[in-house]
Design a protein around this motif. Structure first.
Motif, mmCIF file in Angstrom:
data_model
loop_
_atom_site.group_PDB
_atom_site.id
_atom_site.type_symbol
_atom_site.label_atom_id
_atom_site.label_comp_id
_atom_site.label_asym_id
_atom_site.label_seq_id
_atom_site.Cartn_x
_atom_site.Cartn_y
_atom_site.Cartn_z
ATOM 1 N N ARG A 41 0.823 -1.212 0.000
ATOM 2 C CA ARG A 41 0.000 0.000 0.000
ATOM 3 C C ARG A 41 0.861 1.268 0.000
ATOM 4 N NH1 ARG A 41 -5.256 0.673 1.085
ATOM 5 N NH2 ARG A 41 -6.018 2.521 2.174
ATOM 6 N N ILE A 42 0.440 2.251 -0.812
ATOM 7 C CA ILE A 42 1.038 3.590 -0.791
ATOM 8 C C ILE A 42 -0.026 4.561 -0.304
ATOM 9 C CG2 ILE A 42 2.129 5.432 -2.116
ATOM 10 C CD1 ILE A 42 2.940 3.310 -4.167
ATOM 11 N N GLU A 43 0.299 5.328 0.735
ATOM 12 C CA GLU A 43 -0.633 6.335 1.246
ATOM 13 C C GLU A 43 -0.014 7.720 1.103
ATOM 14 O OE1 GLU A 43 -2.057 5.309 5.144
ATOM 15 O OE2 GLU A 43 -3.233 3.630 4.347
ATOM 16 N N PHE A 44 -0.866 8.698 0.803
ATOM 17 C CA PHE A 44 -0.439 10.081 0.609
ATOM 18 C C PHE A 44 -1.151 10.950 1.637
ATOM 19 C CE2 PHE A 44 -0.184 7.891 -3.454
ATOM 20 C CZ PHE A 44 1.101 8.195 -3.869
ATOM 21 N N TYR A 45 -0.383 11.720 2.402
ATOM 22 C CA TYR A 45 -0.941 12.569 3.458
ATOM 23 C C TYR A 45 -0.638 14.036 3.176
ATOM 24 C CZ TYR A 45 -0.949 8.203 6.245
ATOM 25 O OH TYR A 45 -1.141 6.922 6.700
ATOM 26 N N GLY A 46 -1.600 14.887 3.495
ATOM 27 C CA GLY A 46 -1.421 16.334 3.439
ATOM 28 C C GLY A 46 -2.606 16.990 4.104
ATOM 29 N N VAL A 47 -2.445 18.208 4.574
ATOM 30 C CA VAL A 47 -3.557 18.958 5.157
ATOM 31 C C VAL A 47 -3.706 20.270 4.393
ATOM 32 C CG1 VAL A 47 -3.359 17.915 7.440
ATOM 33 C CG2 VAL A 47 -2.064 19.978 6.935
ATOM 34 N N GLY A 48 -4.931 20.808 4.369
ATOM 35 C CA GLY A 48 -5.154 22.051 3.646
ATOM 36 C C GLY A 48 -4.863 21.882 2.165
ATOM 37 N N ASN A 49 -4.128 22.855 1.600
ATOM 38 C CA ASN A 49 -3.772 22.781 0.186
ATOM 39 C C ASN A 49 -2.919 21.563 -0.129
ATOM 40 O OD1 ASN A 49 -4.516 25.272 -1.648
ATOM 41 N ND2 ASN A 49 -4.165 26.081 0.405
ATOM 42 N N ALA A 93 -4.141 5.313 -1.281
ATOM 43 C CA ALA A 93 -5.149 6.084 -0.540
ATOM 44 C C ALA A 93 -4.573 7.461 -0.273
ATOM 45 C CB ALA A 93 -5.513 5.396 0.770
ATOM 46 N N ALA A 94 -5.433 8.454 -0.165
ATOM 47 C CA ALA A 94 -5.021 9.818 0.175
ATOM 48 C C ALA A 94 -5.891 10.321 1.310
ATOM 49 C CB ALA A 94 -5.151 10.745 -1.037
ATOM 50 N N TYR A 95 -5.254 10.844 2.361
ATOM 51 C CA TYR A 95 -5.980 11.336 3.524
ATOM 52 C C TYR A 95 -5.575 12.781 3.822
ATOM 53 C CZ TYR A 95 -6.822 6.344 4.308
ATOM 54 O OH TYR A 95 -7.175 5.026 4.164
ATOM 55 N N ALA A 96 -6.596 13.636 3.961
ATOM 56 C CA ALA A 96 -6.359 15.020 4.336
ATOM 57 C C ALA A 96 -6.873 15.327 5.734
ATOM 58 C CB ALA A 96 -7.032 15.966 3.321
ATOM 59 N N ASP A 97 -7.388 14.305 6.397
ATOM 60 C CA ASP A 97 -7.927 14.444 7.751
ATOM 61 C C ASP A 97 -6.943 13.817 8.748
ATOM 62 O OD1 ASP A 97 -10.518 14.797 9.570
ATOM 63 O OD2 ASP A 97 -9.639 12.821 9.998
ATOM 64 N N GLY A 98 -6.632 14.551 9.811
ATOM 65 C CA GLY A 98 -5.651 14.078 10.781
ATOM 66 C C GLY A 98 -6.021 12.768 11.437
ATOM 67 N N GLN A 144 -5.446 9.978 8.976
ATOM 68 C CA GLN A 144 -4.007 9.766 8.813
ATOM 69 C C GLN A 144 -3.459 8.919 9.954
ATOM 70 O OE1 GLN A 144 -2.643 13.804 8.531
ATOM 71 N NE2 GLN A 144 -3.416 14.061 6.455
ATOM 72 N N VAL A 145 -3.889 9.187 11.167
ATOM 73 C CA VAL A 145 -3.451 8.382 12.313
ATOM 74 C C VAL A 145 -3.926 6.942 12.158
ATOM 75 C CG1 VAL A 145 -3.826 8.004 14.786
ATOM 76 C CG2 VAL A 145 -3.215 10.280 13.938
ATOM 77 N N MET A 146 -5.176 6.765 11.748
ATOM 78 C CA MET A 146 -5.705 5.404 11.556
ATOM 79 C C MET A 146 -4.943 4.673 10.456
ATOM 80 S SD MET A 146 -9.744 6.395 11.837
ATOM 81 C CE MET A 146 -10.346 4.782 11.342
ATOM 82 N N GLY A 147 -4.736 5.374 9.329
ATOM 83 C CA GLY A 147 -4.025 4.749 8.223
ATOM 84 C C GLY A 147 -2.601 4.380 8.599
ATOM 85 N N ALA A 148 -1.891 5.296 9.270
ATOM 86 C CA ALA A 148 -0.496 5.044 9.648
ATOM 87 C C ALA A 148 -0.387 3.891 10.633
ATOM 88 C CB ALA A 148 0.117 6.309 10.232
ATOM 89 N N THR A 149 -1.361 3.783 11.531
ATOM 90 C CA THR A 149 -1.341 2.706 12.534
ATOM 91 C C THR A 149 -1.471 1.328 11.888
ATOM 92 O OG1 THR A 149 -2.330 4.201 14.161
ATOM 93 C CG2 THR A 149 -2.463 1.849 14.630
ATOM 94 N N LEU A 151 0.592 15.950 10.563
ATOM 95 C CA LEU A 151 1.476 15.231 9.653
ATOM 96 C C LEU A 151 2.681 14.659 10.383
ATOM 97 C CD1 LEU A 151 1.331 17.592 6.542
ATOM 98 C CD2 LEU A 151 0.091 15.464 6.932
ATOM 99 N N LEU A 152 3.190 15.389 11.359
ATOM 100 C CA LEU A 152 4.317 14.874 12.144
ATOM 101 C C LEU A 152 3.896 13.656 12.960
ATOM 102 C CD1 LEU A 152 5.894 18.261 13.251
ATOM 103 C CD2 LEU A 152 7.080 16.465 12.000
ATOM 104 N N ASP A 153 2.702 13.721 13.542
ATOM 105 C CA ASP A 153 2.195 12.572 14.317
ATOM 106 C C ASP A 153 2.040 11.347 13.415
ATOM 107 O OD1 ASP A 153 2.115 14.149 16.557
ATOM 108 O OD2 ASP A 153 -0.056 14.493 16.489
ATOM 109 N N ALA A 154 1.455 11.538 12.230
ATOM 110 C CA ALA A 154 1.229 10.420 11.319
ATOM 111 C C ALA A 154 2.547 9.846 10.811
ATOM 112 C CB ALA A 154 0.365 10.874 10.141
ATOM 113 N N THR A 155 3.511 10.715 10.547
ATOM 114 C CA THR A 155 4.818 10.251 10.078
ATOM 115 C C THR A 155 5.516 9.430 11.147
ATOM 116 O OG1 THR A 155 5.034 12.188 8.643
ATOM 117 C CG2 THR A 155 7.057 11.011 9.161
#
Length: 285
Positions: free
Chosen positions: A134-142, A162-167, A170-175, A195-199
Motif C-alpha cells: 500500500r502507498i498512502e499520501f498525506y497532506g492537510v489544507g492545500n 489512498a489519500a488522507y487530508a484528515d488528521g 491519517q493516524v488510523m491509516g499510519a497505525t 502530519l508529524l504525528d502520522a509520520t
C-alpha cells in the motif's frame, strides 16, 4: 533586526568573496529574489558554492531558505494572497508576476534538486508496488489536494493507494501500515502537528516515509527520505500558490520515474484505461 541589517552587520567579518555576494544583495534586495544561485554568483563575480556558503554564514540552509526569509523581510506582495502581486496591479501585471515567479521557482528547483532523494523515493515506491503493498499520501489544507492528485496518478498505474487530508484518518491509516508499505507526506511548512504525528506512527510501523517539504523543517528530519521543496513563498503570510505547483511537479517527476521502472506492462494497462474511459465521452457528430 531585519535581514538586510544582519547582512550589513556581518559584512566586515565575511571572507572577501562572500562580501561581494553581500554587496550584490544589498544593492538591490528585491531584484535578488528573482535570481538563481548562478545569476547572483555571476553578478558578484564568485562561484555558485560561494553563494551557498554566504547563506550558511548567516545561518540559512541555502539560497532557497535565504530567499524565503528575505521575501518576508521585504514585506512585498498582497498579504494572504500572493507574494509578488501588489494592490493596484492590473491583469497584465498579475499574469506576468505570477507566471514569472512560478517559472523562477521551477528553474531553481531544476538547478538545485537533490537527485539522490528522488531516486530513493522512486525506488521505495517501486518496491512497494511490486510487493503488492500500500502507498498512502498525506497532506492537510492545500497539501491535501496535492496528496489527492498523487493518489490519482499512482492509482492509474494499478497501485493500492489512498489519500488522507484528515488528521484522524491519517493516524488510523499510519497505525495499520506494514513494513513494506510507503507513505508520502506533503507539507509547505513541514510543521503540521497532524502530519508529524502520522509520520512518526508510520515510522513505528517500519513503513518507508517520504516527506516533500521545506528543508530544515521538523517533517524533513522525521522522514526516511526528504525531497526538498524550497521556494521564496512565505507560508505564514501568503496563500500557497507557487509551493503547491512545485509539489505537483515533484509528484509528476516521481510518477514518471516509477512508470519507467515498472517496465513494459504499464503502457498496455494505461492504454486499456484510456480505451475504457472513451465510453464516458460524448462522440463528435
Amino acid at each position: 533586526m531585519s535581514l538586510t541589517d544582519q547582512i550589513q552587520r556581518t559584512l566586515p567579518s565575511l571572507p572577501a568573496a562572500e562580501q561581494r555576494v553581500a554587496q550584490a544583495l544589498l544593492a538591490d534586495p528585491r531584484a535578488a529574489l528573482a535570481r538563481t544561485v548562478a545569476e547572483l554568483a555571476a553578478q558578484a563575480r564568485v562561484s555558485n558554492p560561494t553563494v551557498v556558503r554566504f547563506c550558511r554564514s548567516l545561518g540559512f540552509a541555502g539560497w532557497a531558505d535565504f530567499k524565503l526569509k528575505l521575501a518576508g523581510n521585504l514585506g512585498q506582495g498582497l498579504p494572504y494572497v500572493h507574494q509578488s502581486v501588489a494592490p493596484g496591479d492590473g491583469s497584465r501585471a498579475v499574469v506576468d508576476k505570477i507566471v514569472e515567479q512560478v517559472q523562477q521557482t521551477l528553474a531553481d528547483f531544476r538547478q538545485q534538486a537533490g537527485l539522490r532523494p528522488l531516486e530513493q523515493a522512486s525506488q521505495a515506491l517501486v518496491r512497494t508496488i511490486r510487493a503488492g503493498r500500500r502507498i498512502e499520501f498525506y497532506g492537510v489544507g492545500n497539501s491535501g489536494i496535492v496528496a489527492q492528485d498523487a493518489q490519482h496518478k499512482f492509482f492509474r498505474m494499478g497501485c493500492h493507494t489512498a489519500a488522507y487530508a484528515d488528521g484522524h484518518l491519517q493516524v488510523m491509516g499510519a497505525t495499520l501500515l506494514l513494513p513494506e508499505d510507503c507513505v508520502v507526506v506533503f507539507s509547505n511548512s513541514g510543521r503540521s502537528r497532524d502530519l508529524l504525528d502520522a509520520t512518526e506512527l508510520a515510522h513505528q510501523q517500519k513503513a518507508t516515509t517520504v516527506a516533500i517539504t521545506a528543508s530544515g523543517s521538523p517533517l524533513a528530519a522525521a522522514a526516511d527520505i526528504h525531497i526538498a521543496a524550497d521556494h521564496p513563498e512565505s507560508y505564514e503570510e501568503y496563500s500557497p500558490m507557487v509551493s503547491r505547483l512545485l509539489h505537483l511537479v515533484i509528484v509528476d517527476i516521481l510518477a514518471t520515474e516509477v512508470a519507467l521502472q515498472l517496465g513494459p506492462d504499464l503502457p498496455a494497462r494505461l492504454h486499456a484505461l484510456k480505451r475504457n474511459l472513451r465510453a464516458k465521452r460524448y462522440r463528435n457528430e
